[in-house]
Design an enzyme around this catalytic site. Sequence first.
Site, mmCIF file in Angstrom:
data_model
loop_
_atom_site.group_PDB
_atom_site.id
_atom_site.type_symbol
_atom_site.label_atom_id
_atom_site.label_comp_id
_atom_site.label_asym_id
_atom_site.label_seq_id
_atom_site.Cartn_x
_atom_site.Cartn_y
_atom_site.Cartn_z
ATOM 1 N N LEU A 158 0.804 -1.217 0.000
ATOM 2 C CA LEU A 158 0.000 0.000 0.000
ATOM 3 C C LEU A 158 0.837 1.268 0.000
ATOM 4 O O LEU A 158 0.377 2.319 -0.444
ATOM 5 C CB LEU A 158 -0.940 0.009 1.211
ATOM 6 C CG LEU A 158 -2.144 -0.932 1.158
ATOM 7 C CD1 LEU A 158 -2.822 -0.987 2.519
ATOM 8 C CD2 LEU A 158 -3.133 -0.484 0.096
ATOM 9 N N ALA A 162 -6.724 -4.346 4.478
ATOM 10 C CA ALA A 162 -5.292 -4.291 4.802
ATOM 11 C C ALA A 162 -4.984 -3.105 5.713
ATOM 12 O O ALA A 162 -5.377 -1.974 5.442
ATOM 13 C CB ALA A 162 -4.468 -4.197 3.524
ATOM 14 N N ALA A 163 -4.285 -3.385 6.795
ATOM 15 C CA ALA A 163 -3.919 -2.336 7.751
ATOM 16 C C ALA A 163 -2.825 -2.843 8.669
ATOM 17 O O ALA A 163 -2.625 -4.047 8.822
ATOM 18 C CB ALA A 163 -5.129 -1.912 8.578
ATOM 19 N N LEU A 164 -2.148 -1.905 9.268
ATOM 20 C CA LEU A 164 -1.145 -2.232 10.279
ATOM 21 C C LEU A 164 -1.784 -1.999 11.637
ATOM 22 O O LEU A 164 -2.259 -0.902 11.931
ATOM 23 C CB LEU A 164 0.083 -1.335 10.100
ATOM 24 C CG LEU A 164 1.374 -1.766 10.796
ATOM 25 C CD1 LEU A 164 1.879 -3.073 10.200
ATOM 26 C CD2 LEU A 164 2.429 -0.682 10.635
ATOM 27 N N THR A 165 -1.835 -3.041 12.460
ATOM 28 C CA THR A 165 -2.457 -2.920 13.783
ATOM 29 C C THR A 165 -1.439 -2.915 14.913
ATOM 30 O O THR A 165 -1.757 -2.562 16.036
ATOM 31 C CB THR A 165 -3.446 -4.072 14.029
ATOM 32 O OG1 THR A 165 -2.741 -5.318 13.942
ATOM 33 C CG2 THR A 165 -4.564 -4.057 12.992
ATOM 34 N N TYR A 190 -2.797 3.867 16.349
ATOM 35 C CA TYR A 190 -3.546 3.015 15.424
ATOM 36 C C TYR A 190 -4.909 3.636 15.129
ATOM 37 O O TYR A 190 -5.299 3.810 13.961
ATOM 38 C CB TYR A 190 -3.722 1.606 16.003
ATOM 39 C CG TYR A 190 -4.698 0.767 15.210
ATOM 40 C CD1 TYR A 190 -4.423 0.409 13.890
ATOM 41 C CD2 TYR A 190 -5.911 0.363 15.776
ATOM 42 C CE1 TYR A 190 -5.334 -0.344 13.154
ATOM 43 C CE2 TYR A 190 -6.818 -0.392 15.045
ATOM 44 C CZ TYR A 190 -6.525 -0.739 13.739
ATOM 45 O OH TYR A 190 -7.427 -1.475 13.012
ATOM 46 N N PHE A 209 -16.165 -3.707 15.981
ATOM 47 C CA PHE A 209 -15.761 -3.765 17.385
ATOM 48 C C PHE A 209 -14.885 -5.013 17.542
ATOM 49 O O PHE A 209 -14.146 -5.351 16.621
ATOM 50 C CB PHE A 209 -17.002 -3.728 18.278
ATOM 51 C CG PHE A 209 -17.544 -2.324 18.434
ATOM 52 C CD1 PHE A 209 -17.461 -1.649 19.641
ATOM 53 C CD2 PHE A 209 -18.087 -1.648 17.342
ATOM 54 C CE1 PHE A 209 -17.907 -0.337 19.777
ATOM 55 C CE2 PHE A 209 -18.546 -0.335 17.461
ATOM 56 C CZ PHE A 209 -18.454 0.318 18.681
#
EC number: 1.1.1.135
Length: 294
Positions: free
Chosen positions: A39, A61-64, A128, A154
């Site tokens: 990304l 898609a994400a960075l947690t 985040y 949630f």
Amino acid sequence: MKILVTGGSGFIGKNLIYLLREKREFEVFGATVEETMDLTNPCSVQSVLEKTKPDFIVHLAALTFVPNNNPITFYLVNTIGTENLLRSIVDLNVAKLGVLCFSTAGIYGIQETKLLSESLTPKPVNHYSMSKHCMEHIVNKYRCFRGITVVRPFNVLGLGQNINFLVPKMVSAFVKKDKTIELGNLDSVRDFISVNDCCDIIYRLISKLIENETINICTGIGYSVYQIFQLLCEISMHQMEIKQNELFVRHDDIPQMIGDPSKLLNVLGNDYRFTSVRAILEEMYKNRLLELSI
């Protein structure tokens, strides 16, 4: 309809791709299955979009978590990465039927009301959640070009979740019949939803082609960490001693997070039935029991 799922190798992504393919209504591509999408690299994003030419995109898609504690990485992936994706969508004229972006319930932060509705002003307390709040602003910029819906999930629970997360860790401890378990804040209350329900909801939102909305994915029911512990005691018929470890208490912990499902149920229908937390835990317990017996 051709659907591209970014973050297809993640917990929710794997379950979602499985469900969508099982429905046989769509041609489904996983951006981390067919080809890795970076990304942060516009060329990589464009390459995947050009090859798949999707009609609809689910952006998971994400960075947690950042292992080196560098918060900038959150914004590079979650915020700038979404900008790269949406800009490429418009430039290449793909995803004409819409985009569904995953945000997080964490953007609500600490609020005075019990049920967290989409109309509340976000008050994110960590990087985040802040990066996801920024992502939502990026989405607003592109809503004049595409129908983009944002969902705020949630606490999603179910099979395939990383064992390092709190509930899978607790389930594993009960399966192994540990005598003690170290936990942090026992009073933290969360709104837990089954990963199967979460994916079913996404399927329904895609099928209805909901556009330019922000929707909670939640049940409206909260459980404390201690209540989860008690349920696992009942399910496993095993008693365990809790040792509270201050190192497990996050300085930015939000005491209570329960979503308002009213808007979601307006879309799904008020007769929609969520999987109970007990049923989710029972399935996780039985599955972990099988894994450890092999």
